[in-house]
Structures are given as structure tokens and as C-alpha cells.
Motif scaffolding. Structure first.
Motif, PDB file in Angstrom:
ATOM      1  N   ARG A  93       3.644   1.947  -1.670  1.00 22.15           N
ATOM      2  CA  ARG A  93       4.212   0.822  -2.443  1.00 22.15           C
ATOM      3  C   ARG A  93       5.593   0.776  -1.934  1.00 22.15           C
ATOM      4  O   ARG A  93       6.309  -0.217  -1.798  1.00 22.15           O
ATOM      5  CB  ARG A  93       4.267   1.264  -3.995  1.00 22.15           C
ATOM      6  CG  ARG A  93       2.861   1.146  -4.453  1.00 22.15           C
ATOM      7  CD  ARG A  93       2.965   1.011  -5.930  1.00 22.15           C
ATOM      8  NE  ARG A  93       3.704   2.160  -6.700  1.00 22.15           N
ATOM      9  CZ  ARG A  93       2.800   3.321  -6.947  1.00 22.15           C
ATOM     10  NH1 ARG A  93       1.621   3.529  -6.791  1.00 22.15           N
ATOM     11  NH2 ARG A  93       3.752   4.178  -7.454  1.00 22.15           N
TER      12      ARG A  93
ATOM     13  N   ARG B 206       3.266 -10.150  -2.545  1.00 22.74           N
ATOM     14  CA  ARG B 206       4.598  -9.227  -2.726  1.00 22.74           C
ATOM     15  C   ARG B 206       4.612  -9.181  -4.591  1.00 22.74           C
ATOM     16  O   ARG B 206       5.272  -8.265  -4.944  1.00 22.74           O
ATOM     17  CB  ARG B 206       5.784  -9.943  -2.232  1.00 22.74           C
ATOM     18  CG  ARG B 206       5.945  -9.893  -0.701  1.00 22.74           C
ATOM     19  CD  ARG B 206       7.107 -10.174  -0.141  1.00 22.74           C
ATOM     20  NE  ARG B 206       8.360  -9.243  -0.441  1.00 22.74           N
ATOM     21  CZ  ARG B 206       9.318  -9.248   0.115  1.00 22.74           C
ATOM     22  NH1 ARG B 206       9.897 -10.201   0.670  1.00 22.74           N
ATOM     23  NH2 ARG B 206      10.240  -8.323  -0.045  1.00 22.74           N
TER      24      ARG B 206
ATOM     25  N   ILE C   2      -2.921  -0.226  -0.427  1.00 19.90           N
ATOM     26  CA  ILE C   2      -2.649  -0.978  -1.568  1.00 19.90           C
ATOM     27  C   ILE C   2      -3.624  -1.369  -2.167  1.00 19.90           C
ATOM     28  O   ILE C   2      -3.712  -1.282  -3.568  1.00 19.90           O
ATOM     29  CB  ILE C   2      -1.684  -2.124  -1.057  1.00 19.90           C
ATOM     30  CG1 ILE C   2      -0.457  -1.482  -0.385  1.00 19.90           C
ATOM     31  CG2 ILE C   2      -1.235  -2.957  -2.376  1.00 19.90           C
ATOM     32  CD1 ILE C   2       0.390  -0.680  -1.180  1.00 19.90           C
TER      33      ILE C   2
ATOM     34  N   ILE D 190       2.595  -6.671  -5.863  1.00 19.69           N
ATOM     35  CA  ILE D 190       2.983  -5.411  -5.489  1.00 19.69           C
ATOM     36  C   ILE D 190       4.133  -4.875  -6.622  1.00 19.69           C
ATOM     37  O   ILE D 190       4.534  -3.795  -7.099  1.00 19.69           O
ATOM     38  CB  ILE D 190       3.767  -5.154  -3.972  1.00 19.69           C
ATOM     39  CG1 ILE D 190       2.497  -4.972  -3.085  1.00 19.69           C
ATOM     40  CG2 ILE D 190       4.549  -3.752  -4.000  1.00 19.69           C
ATOM     41  CD1 ILE D 190       3.069  -5.230  -1.787  1.00 19.69           C
TER      42      ILE D 190
END
Length: 707
Positions: free
Chosen positions: A197, A167, A224, A170
Motif C-alpha cells: 500500500r 488511487r 493490492i 488505495i
């Protein structure tokens, strides 16, 4: 005869003192001989330094390779895998046994050079691989000894930490994307990447992650991971060898980190130079280089290269940001704020940029703080000691081969740790090299026989292929039945695991190491100065015993590097020759002027009975005295200057040229003798025209008054 010689020497000394032009000529001879001796000593020392680096780290005092080779052996020639066809030697054990009987041979080390690559996944790939392993351990299906030791609660905590790391990654990607929006048009933005995303940025995705672990991991991997561009393809240049023999015979080699590969086992040793330059976190490596340069007296404020390192460290902090999870990011922010004493709250990128804004005053403290506080939270190396390295290479047959081999440590050579050339080849065991080369080893033959037995297959000749495959009389060997494939058993089965463990722990005998394909071999000699004679003796043994190999000097085996050394010598010889040529012209012109000034004196000598031969001898003796006094003085001064000259290596390339951090210049007796001979030759040649002028003077004309 002696009396005449003494008279001529006395006249030469008197003319030397009485003529300023002769003193000028003497100084020219002094300068030329001094320059030749000093520069020659420097060049000879550099040449010896390069030779020591190459000989002591890869070639030995000579090399041998197959007589069937289509190309010349070039350990440092060609590109990736493009070293040419040097054939193979399959009788190395016999060759080594015969050559060790040659008087000057100290050792024979088997070798083979190749190129490969290792795909280094980005931080998302690495984190997801950890998650897969953790989930497998949670289901009781893991073969990882570390994960298997963790309790269910510990596994859950670790899984949550890895999710938090994803996380955080990201978030970094979102930050990068928001910066891109400012400079890109709307149509240039990748909408699929944006949607991916946004999906993984929602709490809902992570709350329901365990409902479909494999599906969610696949989504992260496909949608990703490609957005994170920190993956690298590591290109490796390696030498397969008998590692124990190599370390025994190349005695400058030593282990820097980790341990040597256990004798007879498979393993890989990375050069410390490559480990630091190619495999280390770039920010950390640049910080190291700044510190090393500072210790050598270089200042950031005055050095453009060091300024560039600082600029790159400030702007390229993304690798660090991606490695830290949310908890580590908060911890790093707190530590950086305390160190930098900033009044307002800053983000991690801003704090890292400020931290890496190093100068000559704060460099030492920042370097120490980085390794004490920040480095423990980071993976500093893409390849670590103890890692299993998945090496891929193209075999000589053209197909891809992959071998997993353990990295036991890093190594270097004493005296030239920073040399790029001595750090260009990593080392691997001979068995792994043969696998990558594509040679059918006994292990592979046994494996093929096992597969053939299990599958019930049999060898079919080309003539009988059609009848065996489609003939009416063919019998049914086995009937295929539909079965479910147990993927867990196939992917982590005991058979595969046991085979891998057997390969890693198996100890090969010396006979197994020697009995196999060898591309070339290094010859180490007790007295390297006798290399030409020893190589000739080795060639003779090959012919007498029909061993099927030929030899190459270390310079020939070095390939393009050996040619570079030859070019260096040629350029030096050309430069010195040009200098002496110019000096000869100046000396000739000066002596001509001296002769013209002494026309009356020469005419008087001729008038009172001096023959042309006496005048000619007088001129030659005068030049000889000039050469002996000033040339000899220049040679002695050049030798003394060379003996106290030291050059400190100023970059990585100079470490190779100097064979270490410092070049200690030494002048050889041969260099001094050559300098003396050149002084005499140049002096005598420069005297020819003045001597002809002197002997051509008419006594009557010479004695006439200028008036």
C-alpha cells in the motif's frame, strides 16, 4: 313410520329448547364445524397456491424422465449439482411428437437442471481489466468495439480516470488499515500488505506507471487486489430448456428487464428475484426493501427487521466508497453535504452513514434521492443485462467446463414475483446447457475433427499404441521447429473472436434443439384435473412405442418441496382430527349430564310402555337435530367466513404459499360435504354412551323420588 319420526323430531326440538346443556352441545357442534370449514378452506387454498407456484414455474402438470434413472426426479432436491442420476433421453424429438398426439396434452417442454458458479472479481480486478483493455486499444490491439471507437486523446483521459479510481481505492484501504491499527497488535499487522500500500500510495509509482504497464498491473493484481474483499462467488441454479417453448407453454412468465433470448440462439435469463436479491448492491437493495415495507404499512420505529436494515446500511458503506473515483467522491460529498445541511465538513463514509440513517419520515425522500443523485455513479448490479456471463460448472464426468453466454434479460412469473421458489431457477438455452452438462454436441465433434486435422494426429487403438508410438517402422509425420509465440494473436486472434461471435449469433433449427440430450421434460395439460388419467395414457404410449421414459406427478418432481406440501396436509389433518376428538369428548360429557338430569322423564316413558328402542331412537334423533341445526349453521357460517377472508403476503416465503401477494380463500364443495359427514359421525359417536345410560334406566328406580 313417518308419524313416529315427526314425534321424535318434536320431542328433540322441545328438549333442545328446554335444556341449557343441549344448547351448549349445539354451540360446540357449531364451533367445530365452523372451524373445520374455515381452516380447511384456508389450508386448501394455501395448498392450491403452492401447487400453482410450482406447476406454473417449473414442473408443469407432470414430468417425464428416463427409465434408466437410478434416482427419482427431484427438480428442487439435492445440493449443488446433487440432483442424483436421472439418466438421459436422447430421443426427445420422437417423444414430443408422440406425446402431442395424446388428447389432453397441450405441450411438451425439454428440460435439464444444473448448478454452476460465476466468479465475480472485486472492484480492483474490474478496474484493472478496464485498464488493460484501454492500453490495448491505445496500442491498436483491442477487439473491444467500445474502446476501439475512442481517439488517442479520449483513451488517455479514460486511462487517467481509471488510475485515479485505483488511487481512491488505495486511500480507502489506507483508511481501513488505520482503523485496524487501533484494535490490532503490531505483530498482527500484515507488513507485506502495508509495504504494498505504501508503494502504490506514492506519486512516483503512478508517474512511472506507463514505463512498465504490464508489470505494474501485475503488482496491483497480486499485492493490492487481495486486500479488497468485495469479490463474490455467485452460485447459480439454472434450467436448460427450449426457451421459446418454455415461454409459450408457461404463460405466466414475462420479461422484466431486457429482452427474451432470440428464438434459436444461445442466451441466459436471470430470475428477477435473484437479480435483485443476490446481484444488486446491498445498500440499494436494503433501501428498496425499506421502501416496500413502508408502503405495506410497516414502520421502522416498530419493526426489528427494518431497524436491522437501517443499521446495516449505516455500517456497510464500503462497497459504495470503493466504486467512486476521486472526482466522483468529491461530487458525492458535495451533494450529500447539500442534502444533509451539515455545518462542518465531513468525509464520505461519515456522510453516507448519516444519509442511510433513515426513519419513517425521511425514507421516501432518501430513497428517491439515492436513485436520482448517487445511483448513476454506481454499478448497481454485479451482473447486468447485456453482460457476457462466464459460467463454470462440473460436468457429470467430473471435470470443469466453462461457457460464456450473454444475459439477455430478467424474468418473473405473474402473480408470484416475490416467491423465492419460483425465483430459484434461471433459464438458459438447451445448447449451452448441453455444453455445461458435458454432452459431446455436433459442434464439439466438428471442433475435435478440425484440431485433429490441423495437428496431423490420428486415432491409435490400444493394441497398436506401443508400436505406433515407439516402433522402428514409424514414419515421421511432422518435424517440430522452435518458433516465437505471438501472444497477441493467440489471445485476441481472429479465429477465437470469430468462433465466439458465431456461437452467439448462430440460430439453431428446431431439429438441432430437439436432437440432443434432455434430462427431463415438462408436460402441460389442457385440463389439469385429468392429470392422473393423462399420465397413465402417456405411460402406455411409452410402453407401446418403447420410448424408454417414465412419468412423475408435479408433486413427485418437485422433490423436497412436494414432500413439504404433503407434510403440510398431514399436519392440518392431524390438527383438525385432534380438535374433533376433543369436541367429541366434551359433547359426550355434556350429553351424559343431560341424560342424568332427565332420568325421571325416561323412567316415566318406560313405565307407560316405551321400549328401549324408542328411548334409544329418541336420544339419537335429538343429537341428529342438534347436529343438523348447529352443524349446518356452522358449515354455512364457515363457508361465508372463508369467502370474505383475504390474507396479504407478509414476507417472501408467504408469496410462495399464497401464489401471489394475496391469498383469496375459497371453500370447495368437497370440503363442505366432508364437514357435514364429520359432524354427523362425531354427533352419533358422542351419543353412544348417553344412549346406553338412557336405555339402562330402570322405570321403578327412575320414578322414585330423590327424597
Amino acid at each position: 313410520m313417518i308419524a313416529r319420526f315427526l314425534i321424535l323430531v318434536q320431542m328433540a326440538l322441545r328438549n333442545l329448547v328446554g335444556s341449557p346443556i343441549n344448547l351448549l352441545v349445539g354451540l360446540l357442534i357449531f364451533g367445530g364445524s365452523f372451524f373445520f370449514v374455515w381452516v380447511g378452506a384456508v389450508a386448501e387454498s394455501v395448498n392450491d397456491g403452492m401447487a400453482k407456484t410450482v406447476v406454473a414455474s417449473m414442473t408443469g402438470d407432470g414430468q417425464l424422465y428416463s427409465k434408466t434413472a437410478k434416482d427419482e426426479l427431484a427438480l428442487l432436491g439435492g445440493g449443488m449439482g446433487g440432483d442424483g442420476d436421472v439418466g438421459v433421453m436422447t430421443n426427445f424429438a420422437t417423444i414430443a411428437s408422440e406425446l402431442e398426439k395424446v388428447p389432453n396434452v397441450r405441450g411438451v417442454v425439454p428440460m435439464g437442471v444444473g448448478s454452476a458458479f460465476v466468479a465475480s472479481g472485486n472492484i480492483v480486478d474490474v478496474t484493472m481489466e478496464r485498464l488493460r483493455g484501454l492500453y490495448r486499444a491505445l496500442d491498436g490491439k483491442s477487439d473491444d468495439p467500445v474502446y476501439s471507437k475512442l481517439s488517442k486523446e479520449e483513451l488517455r483521459v479514460t486511462i487517467d480516470a481509471q488510475k485515479a479510481h485505483l488511487r481512491q481505492i488505495i486511500k480507502v484501504l489506507e483508511s481501513d488499515a488505520s482503523k485496524s491499527k487501533e484494535i490490532l497488535e503490531e505483530k498482527a499487522i500484515d507488513q507485506d500488505a502495508l509495504e504494498a500500500r505504501e508503494k502504490v500510495g506514492r506519486d512516483e509509482f503512478w508517474a512511472r506507471f506507463d514505463d512498465d504497464v504490464l508489470g505494474n498491473l501485475e503488482f496491483l493484481e497480486n499485492r493490492i487486489a487481495p486486500q479488497v474483499s468485495d469479490a463474490q462467488m455467485l452460485f447459480l441454479r439454472y434450467m436448460g430448456t427450449d426457451l421459446a417453448k418454455f415461454q409459450e407453454n408457461f404463460d405466466r412468465m414475462y420479461i422484466v428487464k431486457g429482452t427474451a433470448v432470440p428464438k434459436g440462439q444461445r442466451g441466459y435469463l436471470v430470475t428477477e428475484f435473484m437479480h435483485e436479491e443476490m446481484m444488486k448492491l446491498k445498500n440499494a437493495r436494503r433501501l428498496d426493501k425499506l421502501k416496500i415495507a413502508h408502503e405495506e404499512g410497516r414502520l421502522i420505529a416498530k419493526d426489528d427487521e427494518l431497524k436491522r436494515f437501517v443499521k446495516e446500511n449505516r455500517s456497510q458503506t464500503r462497497d459504495i466508497e470503493l466504486q467512486l473515483d476521486a472526482k466522483q467522491t468529491d461530487e458525492a460529498v458535495a451533494k450529500l453535504e447539500a442534502l444533509l445541511q451539515l455545518p462542518e465538513e465531513k468525509s464520505l463514509p461519515a456522510l453516507l452513514e448519516k444519509f442511510f440513517d433513515t426513519d419513517d419520515q425521511n425514507l421516501e425522500a432518501r430513497h428517491a434521492w439515492f436513485y436520482q443523485e448517487l445511483a448513476p455513479m454506481l454499478e448497481l448490479y454485479k451482473v447486468r443485462v447485456g453482460d457476457m456471463l462466464p459460467i463454470k460448472a462440473f460436468t457429470k464426468a467430473g471435470y470443469m467446463q466453462s461457457v460464456n453466454v450473454k444475459v439477455y434479460g430478467t424474468f418473473a412469473f405473474k402473480g408470484f414475483e416475490k416467491s423465492p421458489m419460483s425465483g430459484s431457477l434461471s433459464l438458459m438455452d438447451m445448447q449451452t446447457f448441453r455444453d455445461l452438462y458435458g454432452y459431446l454436441t455436433q459442434e464439439k465433434l466438428d471442433e475435435l475433427k478440425s484440431i485433429q486435422k490441423l495437428s496431423g494426429s490420428k486415432v491409435v487403438t490400444r493394441e497398436n499404441a506401443e508400436a505406433e508410438l515407439f516402433g522402428d517402422d514409424a514414419t515421421l509425420e511432422i518435424e517440430a521447429t522452435a518458433q516465437a509465440i505471438d501472444t497477441d494473436k493467440q489471445l485476441s486472434g481472429e479465429g477465437r473472436k470469430t468462433k465466439m461471435e458465431d456461437l452467439l449469433t448462430r440460430v439453431y433449427t428446431q431439429q438441432e434443439i430437439d436432437d440432443g440430450v434432455v434430462l427431463n421434460a415438462a408436460i402441460l395439460m389442457k385440463d389439469p384435473s385429468q392429470a392422473p388419467q393423462t399420465l397413465a395414457a402417456i405411460e402406455k404410449v411409452s410402453e407401446q412405442k418403447q420410448l424408454g421414459f417414465k412419468t412423475a406427478t408435479w408433486q413427485q418432481a418437485a422433490g423436497m418441496l412436494g414432500n413439504l406440501i404433503l407434510v403440510f396436509r398431514f399436519v392440518l389433518f392431524g390438527a383438525v382430527s385432534l380438535i374433533f376428538f376433543v369436541a367429541a369428548i366434551i359433547i359426550t360429557s355434556s350429553l351424559v349430564m343431560a341424560m342424568l338430569q332427565r332420568t325421571q322423564m325416561i323412567g316415566t316413558l318406560r313405565a307407560i310402555g316405551a321400549h328401549r328402542a324408542f328411548v334409544l331412537s329418541m336420544v339419537f334423533h335429538e343429537t341428529l337435530v342438534l347436529g343438523a341445526l348447529f352443524g349446518g349453521g356452522g358449515i354455512v357460517a364457515g363457508a361465508l367466513a372463508a369467502s370474505v377472508t383475504r390474507f396479504k403476503a407478509f414476507n417472501d416465503a408467504s408469496h410462495f404459499l399464497f401464489s401471489g401477494p394475496v391469498l383469496e380463500v375459497q371453500s370447495s364443495p368437497g370440503n363442505l360435504v366432508i364437514a357435514g359427514i364429520l359432524v354427523v359421525i362425531v354427533s352419533m359417536l358422542s351419543t353412544l354412551i348417553p344412549a346406553l345410560i338412557a336405555t339402562g334406566v330402570s322405570p321403578l328406580r327412575a320414578m322414585q323420588s330423590d327424597e
